[in-house]
Design a protein around this motif. Sequence first.
Motif, PDB file in Angstrom:
ATOM      1  N   LEU B  18       0.651  -1.288   0.006  1.00 20.41           N
ATOM      2  CA  LEU B  18      -0.047   0.399  -0.122  1.00 20.41           C
ATOM      3  C   LEU B  18       0.430   1.364   0.133  1.00 20.41           C
ATOM      4  N   LEU B  19       1.953   1.298   0.811  1.00 21.06           N
ATOM      5  CA  LEU B  19       2.673   2.373   0.661  1.00 21.06           C
ATOM      6  C   LEU B  19       3.283   2.532  -0.677  1.00 21.06           C
ATOM      7  N   LYS B  21       2.242   1.626  -3.454  1.00 16.63           N
ATOM      8  CA  LYS B  21       1.592   2.310  -3.773  1.00 16.63           C
ATOM      9  C   LYS B  21       1.000   3.561  -3.897  1.00 16.63           C
ATOM     10  N   ARG B  22       0.730   3.970  -2.820  1.00 20.65           N
ATOM     11  CA  ARG B  22       1.013   5.517  -2.166  1.00 20.65           C
ATOM     12  C   ARG B  22       1.672   5.972  -2.857  1.00 20.65           C
ATOM     13  N   HIS B  25       1.708   6.108  -6.775  1.00 16.05           N
ATOM     14  CA  HIS B  25       0.457   7.713  -7.141  1.00 16.05           C
ATOM     15  C   HIS B  25       1.412   9.236  -6.450  1.00 16.05           C
TER      16      HIS B  25
END
Lengths: 549, 129
Positions: B18-19, B21-22, B25
């Motif tokens: 998740l980290l 991806k963020r 992003h």
Amino acid sequence: MQQPQYRSLRIRFLLVILGFSLLPLFVLGTVIRMEFSNAFTDKVMRAVADAASANRRAIDMFLDERIAQLATLARTHTLEELGTDESLARMFDVMQKSARAYIDLGVIDAAGRHVAYVGPYDLKGVNYKGEPWFDEAMLRGLHVSDVFLGHRNFPHFIIAVRVGQGSRAWLLRATIDSDIFTTLVRSVRPGKNSDAFLVNAAGLLQTPSQRGKLQEPGPLGAPLRFSDIRVQKTDLYGGRIVGTAWLSRAPWMLTILEDPQEALNPLLRATYLAWGFVLLGTAVIFAGAWCTVRSVVHRLEERDREKALLDASLLQSSKMAALGKLAAGVAHEVNNPLALIGEAAGWIDDLLADKDEQAVPDLAEIRESVRAIVRHVERARSVTHRMLGFARRMEPEHEVADLNTVVGTTLEFLRNEALYRNITLETRLDPALPSLRTDTAQLQQVLLNILENALDAVDHDGKVRIRTFADGDLCVEITDTGPGMSPETAERIFDPFFTTKAAGEGTGLGLSIAYGIMDKLGGSVKVASTGPDGTTFRVTLPNSGNGGG
Amino acid sequence: MSRMRVLLVDDEADFRALLLKRMTHRGVDAMAVGDGEAALAAVAEGHFDVVVLDVRMPGMDGIEVLRRLKRDHPDVEVVLLTGHASIEAARTGMDLGAFDYCIKPVSINDLLVTLQEAVARRRLAAGAE
């Protein structure tokens, strides 16, 4: 209130001290008394021996006189001269003039006939031949009889003296009043409880004693013959000293009973005095022992109380340490999933950032939900971070600070809140407080935590008073006008996770953090008082001198 | 300022993903690995500006990874990420030369600010040489 274990300790101490100090006193007293008693007994025994000796001499002398008188009378006269009642009566009168001891006088010839008699009885013509006393008198020349009661019922005895030999022998016989013995014997009695009497060879009383009549058996039974004077301690009548001596002129034994207790009577005054001193000494020792024991036990009790307080505070510290570890563990386990949830929600938010309603239906709702997740992750995070703060073992900074300034800046944080809830913050700061060395930030944290609690306790419309003063240490007292706490609450108020607030409103960590910080700063925080009118917390900081340098 | 290259080291795969991806992003050039050995290997190969290092991991823990990183690649900045109470470990990390430490959960913006500061220091240090 006195605890029972201290009372029993006090009694034990007292008994030991009294035992050790009084025992020698009593032993000394008893030994001295025994020595005195022995010395006195010896003295009494000597006195009894002297009395027995003197008395024996007196009685022997009396008997000697009587025997000599009769012998003289008999030897200076012939049987014919005394053989008539008239001549005998003349002699009797002469004898009675010198001593009124005689009752009657008689002359008995070798055949045993009573040839002449003067006296109150009608004994003339009586034949004594064959009587043991007659045979003894004829054989040995002298007979002294036992005492007996005559017809008129008073005690007397007989002395018979023989004159001449063989068939020309005759006896002069006299009856003598033995009351004179009684008087003689009694005259030597030293004490009130003592007794003196004569007994014959069979142990029968020859003079009345205090405990027996004439001719009754004496208290000692039939005695053995001996020539000297004997003095013994006996069990008789509760421990009498008995002196005995045989007379040389009659077959009688003189007996003197002496009560040693009576002889000890002069000692009684000394004994009472001694007992008085012993009692006084005992009282003084008791008073001393009591005072000493009281002070010792008191000090012990004091120390036990201090130890109990110390134990309690150690317990509290170890409880805090254990809970700190627990808190850290929980915070860790919760933080990782929280981070994941936060990141996931954040990613959703990121993905939705450039989308519109056409692309994603209910976009606004989803955004709202994601923000709620983020918000509550934030809330949970603040809880776990506080828990970590609680568990954190940070070395306190040491800086010079002014307690009043710290209080002032801390209050600034709360002014708006207090205003909004209509709570007056009233300060009474001692301007003369010395500065101190402490960790300002941590102290501020402590005051803030307590003040927040005070505001929450008041809720609305009330007053929170803050007072600083020096009392050896430096103190801050925070008093609210809230409803107070129950004793149970007050006891657990510093326990981690203990809270009286509704779920979700308080972590129950504020005051335990304050407690931990004050512990590290070398001070303390405690509930000074609580009641329906409000609660007072007191923060105490060590006075670190004038704070210079 | 060129894009910063960030290596994420965390044993928890979901979090790591998740980290990553963020960050991607947000335009960060990031890569993620799951343990200490992989992290050391990645740093040796690629040119990372900063490493985000989880302190507690199975096998080689974050502190050990940090020690080796600082020994072999002293110019790579490290930001420790800790989810638990081992503030002591975080402090040890600071003493060993970590740039900073963050306590989980950390907001991504705060983390990115810290990373940018770390990169700024690194570039400053490189420029001074």
